[in-house]
Design a protein around this motif. Structure first.
Motif, PDB file in Angstrom:
ATOM      1  N   ARG A 253       0.834  -1.206   0.000  1.00  0.00           N
ATOM      2  CA  ARG A 253       0.000   0.000   0.000  1.00  0.00           C
ATOM      3  C   ARG A 253       0.867   1.254   0.000  1.00  0.00           C
ATOM      4  O   ARG A 253       0.562   2.237  -0.671  1.00  0.00           O
ATOM      5  CB  ARG A 253      -0.929   0.024   1.218  1.00  0.00           C
ATOM      6  CG  ARG A 253      -2.185  -0.786   1.047  1.00  0.00           C
ATOM      7  CD  ARG A 253      -3.013  -0.783   2.327  1.00  0.00           C
ATOM      8  NE  ARG A 253      -3.249   0.530   2.876  1.00  0.00           N
ATOM      9  CZ  ARG A 253      -4.314   1.287   2.602  1.00  0.00           C
ATOM     10  NH1 ARG A 253      -5.224   0.859   1.768  1.00  0.00           N
ATOM     11  NH2 ARG A 253      -4.463   2.465   3.172  1.00  0.00           N
ATOM     12  N   THR A 254       1.958   1.211   0.766  1.00  0.00           N
ATOM     13  CA  THR A 254       2.873   2.347   0.797  1.00  0.00           C
ATOM     14  C   THR A 254       3.522   2.556  -0.563  1.00  0.00           C
ATOM     15  O   THR A 254       3.631   3.690  -1.041  1.00  0.00           O
ATOM     16  CB  THR A 254       3.965   2.119   1.869  1.00  0.00           C
ATOM     17  OG1 THR A 254       3.328   1.898   3.118  1.00  0.00           O
ATOM     18  CG2 THR A 254       4.880   3.321   1.977  1.00  0.00           C
TER      19      THR A 254
ATOM     20  N   GLU B 243       2.275   1.668  -3.436  1.00  0.00           N
ATOM     21  CA  GLU B 243       1.225   2.160  -4.326  1.00  0.00           C
ATOM     22  C   GLU B 243       0.955   3.643  -4.074  1.00  0.00           C
ATOM     23  O   GLU B 243       0.779   4.425  -5.012  1.00  0.00           O
ATOM     24  CB  GLU B 243      -0.051   1.347  -4.115  1.00  0.00           C
ATOM     25  CG  GLU B 243      -1.167   1.714  -5.052  1.00  0.00           C
ATOM     26  CD  GLU B 243      -2.395   0.859  -4.848  1.00  0.00           C
ATOM     27  OE1 GLU B 243      -3.444   1.224  -5.410  1.00  0.00           O
ATOM     28  OE2 GLU B 243      -2.325  -0.162  -4.147  1.00  0.00           O
ATOM     29  N   ARG B 244       0.936   4.038  -2.818  1.00  0.00           N
ATOM     30  CA  ARG B 244       0.683   5.437  -2.473  1.00  0.00           C
ATOM     31  C   ARG B 244       1.791   6.344  -3.019  1.00  0.00           C
ATOM     32  O   ARG B 244       1.514   7.401  -3.586  1.00  0.00           O
ATOM     33  CB  ARG B 244       0.574   5.589  -0.960  1.00  0.00           C
ATOM     34  CG  ARG B 244       0.049   6.927  -0.513  1.00  0.00           C
ATOM     35  CD  ARG B 244      -0.146   7.009   0.989  1.00  0.00           C
ATOM     36  NE  ARG B 244      -1.046   5.984   1.464  1.00  0.00           N
ATOM     37  CZ  ARG B 244      -0.753   5.124   2.426  1.00  0.00           C
ATOM     38  NH1 ARG B 244       0.400   5.173   3.032  1.00  0.00           N
ATOM     39  NH2 ARG B 244      -1.629   4.215   2.810  1.00  0.00           N
ATOM     40  N   THR B 245       3.055   5.925  -2.860  1.00  0.00           N
ATOM     41  CA  THR B 245       4.154   6.738  -3.388  1.00  0.00           C
ATOM     42  C   THR B 245       4.120   6.758  -4.912  1.00  0.00           C
ATOM     43  O   THR B 245       4.425   7.782  -5.520  1.00  0.00           O
ATOM     44  CB  THR B 245       5.514   6.224  -2.893  1.00  0.00           C
ATOM     45  OG1 THR B 245       5.656   4.847  -3.250  1.00  0.00           O
ATOM     46  CG2 THR B 245       5.663   6.405  -1.409  1.00  0.00           C
TER      47      THR B 245
ATOM     48  N   MET C 276       1.399   6.583  -6.747  1.00  0.00           N
ATOM     49  CA  MET C 276       0.306   7.484  -7.124  1.00  0.00           C
ATOM     50  C   MET C 276       0.726   8.944  -6.955  1.00  0.00           C
ATOM     51  O   MET C 276       0.368   9.797  -7.772  1.00  0.00           O
ATOM     52  CB  MET C 276      -0.943   7.194  -6.289  1.00  0.00           C
ATOM     53  CG  MET C 276      -1.591   5.864  -6.604  1.00  0.00           C
ATOM     54  SD  MET C 276      -2.121   5.732  -8.309  1.00  0.00           S
ATOM     55  CE  MET C 276      -3.511   6.802  -8.309  1.00  0.00           C
ATOM     56  N   LYS C 277       1.485   9.237  -5.904  1.00  0.00           N
ATOM     57  CA  LYS C 277       1.978  10.608  -5.736  1.00  0.00           C
ATOM     58  C   LYS C 277       2.878  10.987  -6.895  1.00  0.00           C
ATOM     59  O   LYS C 277       2.804  12.098  -7.419  1.00  0.00           O
ATOM     60  CB  LYS C 277       2.748  10.739  -4.411  1.00  0.00           C
ATOM     61  CG  LYS C 277       1.878  10.814  -3.196  1.00  0.00           C
ATOM     62  CD  LYS C 277       2.717  10.987  -1.947  1.00  0.00           C
ATOM     63  CE  LYS C 277       1.845  10.981  -0.714  1.00  0.00           C
ATOM     64  NZ  LYS C 277       2.652  11.085   0.513  1.00  0.00           N
TER      65      LYS C 277
END
Length: 176
Positions: A114-115, A117-119, A121-122
């Motif tokens: 998830r981390t 994926e979050r980075t 997406m950023k």
């Protein structure tokens, strides 16, 4: 008011008395200068958690995946130890241990991805913003170029018009 006053050593053999411990931070519960810590048990910690938090526990991200992974691995490990004819308590211990270990591992694995994926997406949004800015800059440059071309064309037409006899006649021959 008389309880919190100090008596001077010259008044008698009594030592000065203080109402509270001077080593405890104001507003805090911890004794910062050492000594015995405040009594706080696991039961007190569990009481601070609300019932709604227990009910919504599986709705948090990655918890369900971790628990399902733990259930499956605990069942598999317990079944394998039962097949190997271990004692029942040993089978139960292996099963619970497998459940706990794989639940925590699955949860951490999910959180890690998830981390990532979050980075990612950023980074994608940053690249999209850069692309939008580049496109806007290109559009603005194109608009400015078209405006300059239009003005140059108007200037050229005006020069051509001034070279004609009609322009000279309109400017210099006024009858009335």
């Amino acid at each position: 008011m008389a309880d919190d006053t100090r008596k001077s050593p010259s008044d008698g053999d009594e030592k000065p008395r203080y109402r509270t411990n001077a080593n405890i931070m104001p507003g805090g519960m911890a004794n910062t200068a050492g000594g015995t810590p405040a009594d706080f048990t696991l039961a007190d910690a569990v009481k601070t958690i609300k019932l709604e938090e227990y009910k919504d526990f599986t709705k948090k991200p990655c918890v369900r995946d971790g628990l399902l992974t733990g259930i499956g691995s605990g069942f598999a490990l317990g079944g394998l130890t039962a097949i190997l004819r271990r004692p029942v308590w040993s089978v139960c211990n292996y099963s619970v241990g497998g459940f706990v270990a794989m639940s925590l591992g699955g949860y951490q694995y999910c959180q890690y991805y998830r981390t990532l994926e979050r980075t990612g997406m950023k980074r994608i949004t940053e690249v999209m913003e850069q692309k939008k800015a580049e496109i806007a800059a290109r559009r603005e440059a194109k608009r400015l170029k078209e405006e300059a071309d239009r003005l140059a064309e108007e200037k050229r037409r005006e020069e051509e018009r001034r070279k004609t006899w009609k322009y000279w006649a309109e400017k210099n021959l006024k009858i009335w």
